[in-house]
Design a protein around this motif. Structure first.
Motif, mmCIF file in Angstrom:
data_model
loop_
_atom_site.group_PDB
_atom_site.id
_atom_site.type_symbol
_atom_site.label_atom_id
_atom_site.label_comp_id
_atom_site.label_asym_id
_atom_site.label_seq_id
_atom_site.Cartn_x
_atom_site.Cartn_y
_atom_site.Cartn_z
ATOM 1 N N ARG A 299 0.829 -1.206 0.000
ATOM 2 C CA ARG A 299 0.000 0.000 0.000
ATOM 3 C C ARG A 299 0.866 1.261 0.000
ATOM 4 O O ARG A 299 1.819 1.381 0.762
ATOM 5 C CB ARG A 299 -0.900 -0.003 1.224
ATOM 6 C CG ARG A 299 -1.698 1.259 1.383
ATOM 7 C CD ARG A 299 -2.512 1.236 2.626
ATOM 8 N NE ARG A 299 -3.876 0.971 2.230
ATOM 9 C CZ ARG A 299 -4.861 0.740 3.080
ATOM 10 N NH1 ARG A 299 -4.621 0.692 4.349
ATOM 11 N NH2 ARG A 299 -6.064 0.548 2.636
ATOM 12 N N VAL A 300 0.501 2.200 -0.856
ATOM 13 C CA VAL A 300 1.193 3.480 -0.953
ATOM 14 C C VAL A 300 0.440 4.472 -0.076
ATOM 15 O O VAL A 300 -0.792 4.507 -0.098
ATOM 16 C CB VAL A 300 1.212 3.967 -2.424
ATOM 17 C CG1 VAL A 300 1.840 5.333 -2.541
ATOM 18 C CG2 VAL A 300 1.938 2.963 -3.299
ATOM 19 N N VAL B 141 0.011 9.335 -3.139
ATOM 20 C CA VAL B 141 -0.898 9.188 -4.275
ATOM 21 C C VAL B 141 -1.458 10.548 -4.675
ATOM 22 O O VAL B 141 -1.503 10.898 -5.864
ATOM 23 C CB VAL B 141 -2.046 8.205 -3.945
ATOM 24 C CG1 VAL B 141 -3.092 8.191 -5.042
ATOM 25 C CG2 VAL B 141 -1.498 6.818 -3.710
ATOM 26 N N GLU B 142 -1.883 11.323 -3.685
ATOM 27 C CA GLU B 142 -2.434 12.648 -3.972
ATOM 28 C C GLU B 142 -1.402 13.567 -4.613
ATOM 29 O O GLU B 142 -1.719 14.317 -5.533
ATOM 30 C CB GLU B 142 -2.993 13.270 -2.691
ATOM 31 C CG GLU B 142 -4.251 12.586 -2.195
ATOM 32 C CD GLU B 142 -4.707 13.075 -0.841
ATOM 33 O OE1 GLU B 142 -3.922 13.744 -0.131
ATOM 34 O OE2 GLU B 142 -5.869 12.775 -0.484
ATOM 35 N N GLU B 143 -0.160 13.505 -4.145
ATOM 36 C CA GLU B 143 0.903 14.349 -4.703
ATOM 37 C C GLU B 143 1.197 13.966 -6.153
ATOM 38 O O GLU B 143 1.335 14.836 -7.019
ATOM 39 C CB GLU B 143 2.170 14.234 -3.858
ATOM 40 C CG GLU B 143 3.351 15.017 -4.396
ATOM 41 C CD GLU B 143 3.145 16.524 -4.414
ATOM 42 O OE1 GLU B 143 3.932 17.221 -5.084
ATOM 43 O OE2 GLU B 143 2.211 17.023 -3.771
ATOM 44 N N ARG C 191 -1.687 15.127 -8.284
ATOM 45 C CA ARG C 191 -1.631 16.588 -8.448
ATOM 46 C C ARG C 191 -0.590 16.977 -9.483
ATOM 47 O O ARG C 191 -0.848 17.792 -10.371
ATOM 48 C CB ARG C 191 -1.313 17.263 -7.111
ATOM 49 C CG ARG C 191 -1.341 18.799 -7.191
ATOM 50 C CD ARG C 191 -0.760 19.443 -5.955
ATOM 51 N NE ARG C 191 0.661 19.154 -5.789
ATOM 52 C CZ ARG C 191 1.647 19.738 -6.489
ATOM 53 N NH1 ARG C 191 1.375 20.596 -7.437
ATOM 54 N NH2 ARG C 191 2.906 19.421 -6.259
ATOM 55 N N LEU C 192 0.589 16.372 -9.399
ATOM 56 C CA LEU C 192 1.643 16.674 -10.376
ATOM 57 C C LEU C 192 1.195 16.320 -11.791
ATOM 58 O O LEU C 192 1.402 17.093 -12.729
ATOM 59 C CB LEU C 192 2.928 15.903 -10.043
ATOM 60 C CG LEU C 192 3.768 16.437 -8.902
ATOM 61 C CD1 LEU C 192 4.866 15.435 -8.550
ATOM 62 C CD2 LEU C 192 4.375 17.777 -9.273
ATOM 63 N N TYR C 193 0.578 15.169 -11.947
ATOM 64 C CA TYR C 193 0.146 14.715 -13.274
ATOM 65 C C TYR C 193 -0.926 15.640 -13.848
ATOM 66 O O TYR C 193 -0.896 15.966 -15.030
ATOM 67 C CB TYR C 193 -0.371 13.280 -13.201
ATOM 68 C CG TYR C 193 -0.754 12.717 -14.549
ATOM 69 C CD1 TYR C 193 0.189 12.557 -15.549
ATOM 70 C CD2 TYR C 193 -2.061 12.349 -14.819
ATOM 71 C CE1 TYR C 193 -0.157 12.042 -16.787
ATOM 72 C CE2 TYR C 193 -2.421 11.826 -16.051
ATOM 73 C CZ TYR C 193 -1.457 11.675 -17.032
ATOM 74 O OH TYR C 193 -1.799 11.178 -18.260
ATOM 75 N N GLN C 194 -1.841 16.080 -13.022
ATOM 76 C CA GLN C 194 -2.939 16.916 -13.500
ATOM 77 C C GLN C 194 -2.527 18.368 -13.715
ATOM 78 O O GLN C 194 -2.961 18.999 -14.678
ATOM 79 C CB GLN C 194 -4.111 16.871 -12.517
ATOM 80 C CG GLN C 194 -4.805 15.532 -12.499
ATOM 81 C CD GLN C 194 -5.866 15.440 -11.416
ATOM 82 O OE1 GLN C 194 -5.851 16.207 -10.448
ATOM 83 N NE2 GLN C 194 -6.773 14.489 -11.556
#
Length: 106
Positions: A70-71, A76-78, A81-84
């Motif tokens: 599990r991450v 995951v949120e970071e 956010r970077l990808y979007q």
């Protein structure tokens, strides 16, 4: 016995029935494994656990435990956010390569 989902109880009952048939030599351990979807060796391990622990030994022991892979949610949120926001023009594969190569600076 703990509180288990109905599907888990039904599977344990099926496994118990198959183990009992194999122990009574009505079917082979190989046939038992084919019925349950396990190899012959794993069926023998389940038999040992059934004899040692009883009916509760037939339930999945991982139930209710988080995956060791599990991450953390913050990670995951970071990444999302970077990808979007910063790397929206990258395709997923390119973004993944950049991320794994640690070439992205937040």
């Amino acid at each position: 016995m703990e509180s288990y989902l109905r599907a888990a109880v039904e599977r344990a009952m099926k496994v118990q029935e198959v183990i009992m048939r194999a122990m009574a030599k009505k079917i082979t351990w190989r046939q038992a494994g084919e019925i349950i979807g396990l190899c012959e060796r794993q069926m023998r391990r389940w038999k040992e656990r059934y004899l040692e622990v009883g009916y509760d030994g037939l339930f999945d022991r991982r139930t209710g435990k988080p995956s060791p892979k599990r991450v953390p949610v913050a990670t995951v949120e970071e990444v999302l956010r970077l990808y979007q926001e910063k790397y929206a023009d990258f395709n997923v594969r390119h973004f993944h390569e950049k991320l794994r190569g640690n070439t992205i600076s937040g």
